[in-house]
Design a protein around this motif. Structure first.
Motif, PDB file in Angstrom:
ATOM      1  N   PHE A 163      -4.897  -1.904  -8.514  1.00  0.00           N
ATOM      2  CA  PHE A 163      -4.604  -1.119  -7.326  1.00  0.00           C
ATOM      3  C   PHE A 163      -5.113   0.309  -7.495  1.00  0.00           C
ATOM      4  CE2 PHE A 163      -1.397  -4.469  -7.219  1.00  0.00           C
ATOM      5  CZ  PHE A 163      -1.366  -4.820  -5.874  1.00  0.00           C
ATOM      6  N   THR A 211      -3.889   5.272  -3.257  1.00  0.00           N
ATOM      7  CA  THR A 211      -3.609   4.587  -1.994  1.00  0.00           C
ATOM      8  C   THR A 211      -2.865   3.271  -2.179  1.00  0.00           C
ATOM      9  OG1 THR A 211      -5.666   3.305  -1.996  1.00  0.00           O
ATOM     10  CG2 THR A 211      -5.745   5.547  -1.081  1.00  0.00           C
ATOM     11  N   GLN A 212      -2.898   2.728  -3.411  1.00  0.00           N
ATOM     12  CA  GLN A 212      -2.309   1.421  -3.705  1.00  0.00           C
ATOM     13  C   GLN A 212      -2.958   0.288  -2.913  1.00  0.00           C
ATOM     14  OE1 GLN A 212       0.311   0.708  -6.239  1.00  0.00           O
ATOM     15  NE2 GLN A 212      -0.830   2.558  -6.746  1.00  0.00           N
ATOM     16  N   HIS A 213      -4.210   0.490  -2.499  1.00  0.00           N
ATOM     17  CA  HIS A 213      -4.990  -0.614  -1.949  1.00  0.00           C
ATOM     18  C   HIS A 213      -5.683  -1.329  -3.110  1.00  0.00           C
ATOM     19  CE1 HIS A 213      -4.307   0.089   2.245  1.00  0.00           C
ATOM     20  NE2 HIS A 213      -4.727   1.346   2.176  1.00  0.00           N
ATOM     21  N   SER A 237       0.606  -2.139   4.531  1.00  0.00           N
ATOM     22  CA  SER A 237      -0.006  -3.388   4.063  1.00  0.00           C
ATOM     23  C   SER A 237       0.824  -3.981   2.942  1.00  0.00           C
ATOM     24  CB  SER A 237      -1.431  -3.143   3.563  1.00  0.00           C
ATOM     25  OG  SER A 237      -2.257  -2.635   4.594  1.00  0.00           O
ATOM     26  N   SER A 285       0.854  -1.185   0.000  1.00  0.00           N
ATOM     27  CA  SER A 285       0.000   0.000   0.000  1.00  0.00           C
ATOM     28  C   SER A 285       0.894   1.241   0.000  1.00  0.00           C
ATOM     29  CB  SER A 285      -0.918   0.003   1.223  1.00  0.00           C
ATOM     30  OG  SER A 285      -0.150   0.023   2.425  1.00  0.00           O
ATOM     31  N   ARG A 286       0.298   2.393  -0.327  1.00  0.00           N
ATOM     32  CA  ARG A 286       1.089   3.618  -0.413  1.00  0.00           C
ATOM     33  C   ARG A 286       1.783   3.955   0.907  1.00  0.00           C
ATOM     34  NH1 ARG A 286       4.602   6.472  -0.739  1.00  0.00           N
ATOM     35  NH2 ARG A 286       4.592   8.730  -0.952  1.00  0.00           N
TER      36      ARG A 286
END
Length: 623
Positions: free
Chosen positions: A262, A266-268, A222, A217-218
C-alpha cells in the motif's frame, strides 16, 4: 552409510549458528527517521536495541527481558514510545508493554491474567491512539478497546457481536467485522457500533480460506478485499464505498493473491504478489514499479544475492525503506535504502557466521499424485556429494493451511549439511494454489494429505535422488501429526519419525481449542471434522488409533503450556508407546508453548533430533 570421505569436504555447521537466536533481526526505522531499532541477543536473550539510524553500531539494548525474549515490537507514532508484546511461558496470552524512549520508564498496559491482547490498529495519522482487542470480559471474544498513549487510559469502544476479525479504517473507526456461518463460510459485515452491523458479503466455505478484508484507502472511500468466489484463485478487488461498485484489480489463474503493498500516504494499492515457485510481483502503480526497479539495480550494484525481496516503509515520509533480501543459500541481508538519494546501505546479515558457510540451494520440484493432482514442493540437497540414493527427511510444514516458500530455512540447511535431502511438500490442503487445491485437503488428514507425502518420496526415488529405504519424517504442529501418522499408518515407508507439538488424537484436539477460537470453530470443523457427528472417522484418522501398528522409532517433543495442541496430545501417545514397549524418546519442555522459543530448548531439541536421525538414517552429527 554416507560416503564419509567425500562428504567430509563440507564443513559441519554448528547447531548454535543455525538454531540460536539471530544476531540481528527485525530492523525498523522510527517514524521520524532518526532512529534504527532491531532485535539482538542481550545477555543471551533476544531484546530490542536502538541507536541513531546512521550509526547502527552505536545501538544499545533498551529492553531487559531475561526469559523468552522479545519478538514482536515497534515504534509508536508519537515518536517517543516503543511497544512490544510478551506472553508467559508460551501461553499466547500476549500482554502489551510501552517503553518511554526518553526516561526509560516501562509499563504493562494490559496486565490481565489469562487475557490475550491483539494490536489491531495504530498509525501516523492518530499517533497517540491505539486500538486493541482484549478478551478480558469474555474469554471467547475480543472486544475493542482504545488505548490513549499519553494518559494510559484504556476504554472499551465496541463490544464484540461475535466477530473473529474487525474492519478498521485509517481514522481508527470500526467499519465492520468478519464472522463465520454455521457451515464454515465467512460473512463480511459493514456498519458501525452505533448503527449496527449488516452482512455485506457471504463467502461460501469453499472460498473462505483466501477471501477477506485487506484494508481501506486513507480517505475511507475504497475498501480492498480478496475473493475467490466465481474463480479458482483469490483475486484483489476494490469496493467504492459510496456506490458499492466492486472492481477486480489483480489476479492469477493458478495462484492466490499473497502480499499487497500500500502507498504509505494514500493507502491505495501499489503492488500485489503471487507466490509461485518464487515470489512474483505485479505492479499497479507505475511510479512504484520504477522505484522498485531502481532498488533492484542498486541491490545488484551492491552485490546483493539473488533472493526474495521484502520492503517495509515505517518512516512517515516514505523515503526510508527497510529492505530484506532472502536467498535460499545464504543468510538474510538487511538494508536501509534512501529512496530519494538512491542510496543503499547494508546493515547486517541476520547470522554473520553463515555469510561464507557452505549452504545449499533450495530447488522447486513437482509431481503427479496417485489421483492425478499436481503437487509442488522443494528439495534441498547436500553439497559435494553425488545426487544418487541419498538418505532423506520429509520435513512437513504446519498449518496445514500454509505452505513452504523459497528462501532461507534453518532446518533445510541443517538437514542438507548433515547429509540428507530435505523434502518439503506443499501437499493438498496447503494454501496459495487456489481453492480447489486447498479444499482437496478438507477432512483428509491422514488420507490423501498423507499419501501426497508418500508420492513425493516415490517420485524422488524413481529419479534416483533419494534412497526410499532411508527416509525419515519430521514436522511441527500439523507436521508433527503427519510424522505420527507416518509412523502409525505407513511404518514401512519411513525409518523413523520426529513429532514436535503434534496432535495424536483428532477428537481431543478439536475438543480442546482455545476459547477465543470459538468464533471460527465452524470453519475449523469444516476443514478437519466435527467430533460430535464424525467421531468414528476422526478416530480412524488419529495416529493414536493405530499405535499398535507403529514399528519404527519415534521422537516426540512438546511444550507443556501449548494452548493450541495441548500437551495431553503427546502424553496420550507416549503412554501407549510405553505400554506397548515401542521404541521412542519423549522431550517435555516445561517453559514452552506451541513451538520452541528459548535458545537452550531449541539446542536440546535439535541435538536430540540430530542424534536420532544419525542413528536411524546414517547422517552426520555434531558432537
Amino acid at each position: 552409510m554416507i560416503r564419509a570421505m567425500t562428504y567430509d569436504a563440507v564443513r559441519l555447521l554448528p547447531r548454535s549458528i543455525l538454531f540460536g537466536d539471530p544476531e540481528y533481526a527485525g530492523p525498523c526505522i522510527s517514524p521520524d527517521g532518526t532512529l534504527l531499532a532491531y532485535l539482538a541477543p542481550h545477555e543471551g536473550v533476544l531484546n530490542v536495541w536502538i541507536g541513531p539510524r546512521d550509526k547502527p553500531d552505536a545501538a544499545r539494548p533498551v529492553t531487559q527481558d531475561r526469559l523468552r525474549g522479545i519478538r514482536a515490537y515497534g515504534f509508536c507514532h508519537d515518536d517517543s514510545t516503543l511497544f512490544y508484546l510478551k506472553d508467559e511461558e508460551g501461553d499466547e496470552n500476549w500482554r502489551l508493554y510501552l517503553l518511554d524512549l526518553g526516561s526509560g520508564e516501562e509499563r504493562c498496559v494490559t496486565p490481565y491474567e489469562g487475557v490475550q491482547t491483539q494490536l489491531l490498529a495504530h498509525n501516523t495519522w492518530h499517533p497517540t491512539r491505539m486500538l486493541l482487542g482484549l478478551n478480558r470480559d469474555r474469554r471467547h471474544l475480543h472486544d475493542l478497546f482504545e488505548l490513549d498513549l499519553v494518559s494510559g487510559d484504556l476504554v472499551k469502544v465496541c463490544e464484540n457481536p461475535g466477530f473473529f476479525g474487525w474492519l478498521i479504517d485509517t481514522d481508527l473507526r470500526v467499519r465492520g467485522g468478519v464472522s463465520y456461518s454455521d457451515d464454515g463460510g465467512k460473512v463480511l459485515h459493514l456498519g458501525s457500533s452505533e448503527d449496527g452491523f449488516q452482512p455485506w458479503k457471504h463467502v461460501p466455505q469453499v472460498d473462505a480460506g483466501a477471501s477477506g478484508f485487506r484494508g481501506f484507502s486513507r480517505d475511507g472511500s475504497s475498501l480492498y478485499f480478496t475473493s475467490s468466489v466465481g474463480a479458482n484463485t483469490s483475486r484483489l478487488f476494490v469496493r467504492d464505498m459510496a456506490t458499492g461498485t466492486e472492481t477486480e484489480l489483480a489476479g492469477d489463474p493458478s495462484y492466490d493473491v499473497r502480499g499487497i503493498v500500500f502507498d504509505p500516504h494514500t493507502q491505495h494499492v501499489q503492488a500485489v504478489s503471487f507466490e509461485k515457485e518464487r515470489l512474483e510481483w505485479r505492479y499497479l502503480d507505475a511510479a512504484f514499479e520504477r522505484e522498485a526497479g531502481l532498488l533492484r539495480e542498486a541491490l545488484d550494484s551492491a552485490g546483493a544475492p539473488d533472493g526474495e525481496l521484502d520492503i517495509q516503509r515505517n518512516e512517515r515520509s516514505g523515503r526510508l525503506w527497510n529492505v530484506t533480501v532472502s536467498p535460499s543459500d545464504g543468510p538474510l541481508h538487511l538494508y536501509v535504502y534512501e529512496q530519494e538519494e538512491r542510496r543503499l546501505r547494508l546493515l547486517f546479515h541476520h547470522a554473520p557466521a553463515l555469510a561464507d558457510a557452505p549452504l545449499a540451494a533450495m530447488e522447486p520440484f513437482d509431481f503427479l499424485a496417485r489421483d492425478g493432482l499436481r503437487v509442488h514442493g522443494y528439495i534441498t540437497c547436500p553439497r559435494s556429494v553425488p545426487r544418487t540414493a541419498l538418505p532423506a527427511v520429509v520435513n512437513v510444514h504446519g498449518g496445514p493451511e500454509a505452505r513452504n516458500s523459497w528462501g532461507f530455512g534453518s532446518e533445510a540447511q541443517w538437514l542438507a549439511n548433515r547429509g540428507y535431502v530435505c523434502v518439503q511438500v506443499n501437499y493438498r490442503g496447503s494454501s496459495g494454489y487456489g481453492k480447489s487445491f486447498v479444499n482437496a485437503g478438507d477432512k483428509r488428514w491422514g488420507r490423501e494429505m498423507q499419501t501426497d507425502l508418500l508420492d513425493a518420496v516415490d517420485h524422488l526415488a524413481a529419479l534416483g535422488t533419494i534412497d526410499a529405504g532411508r527416509v525419515g519424517i519430521m514436522g511441527a504442529s500439523y507436521g508433527g501429526y503427519a510424522a505420527l501418522a507416518g509412523a502409525a499408518f505407513t511404518p514401512e515407508a519411513f525409518r523413523c519419525a520426529v513429532a514436535l507439538c503434534g496432535p495424536s488424537n483428532l477428537l481431543t484436539l478439536l475438543k480442546s481449542t482455545p476459547a477465543y477460537w470459538k468464533p471460527a470453530l465452524a470453519y475449523q470443523r469444516a476443514r478437519v471434522g466435527d467430533p460430535d457427528t464424525e467421531r468414528e472417522r476422526l478416530w480412524d484418522q488419529s495416529p493414536l488409533s493405530r499405535v499398535d501398528d507403529i514399528a519404527i522409532p519415534v521422537l516426540i517433543a512438546h511444550g507443556a503450556n501449548d494452548p493450541r495442541v495441548r500437551v495431553s496430545e503427546a502424553e496420550q501417545i507416549v503412554k501407549a508407546l510405553q505400554r506397548n514397549g515401542l521404541a521412542h524418546e519423549y522431550l517435555l519442555f516445561e517453559d514452552e508453548g506451541h513451538g520452541l522459543v528459548r535458545p537452550a530448548n531449541r539446542m536440546r531439541y535439535y541435538t536430540a533430533v540430530e542424534r536420532f536421525l544419525a542413528t536411524h538414517l546414517g547422517g552426520r552429527a555434531e558432537n
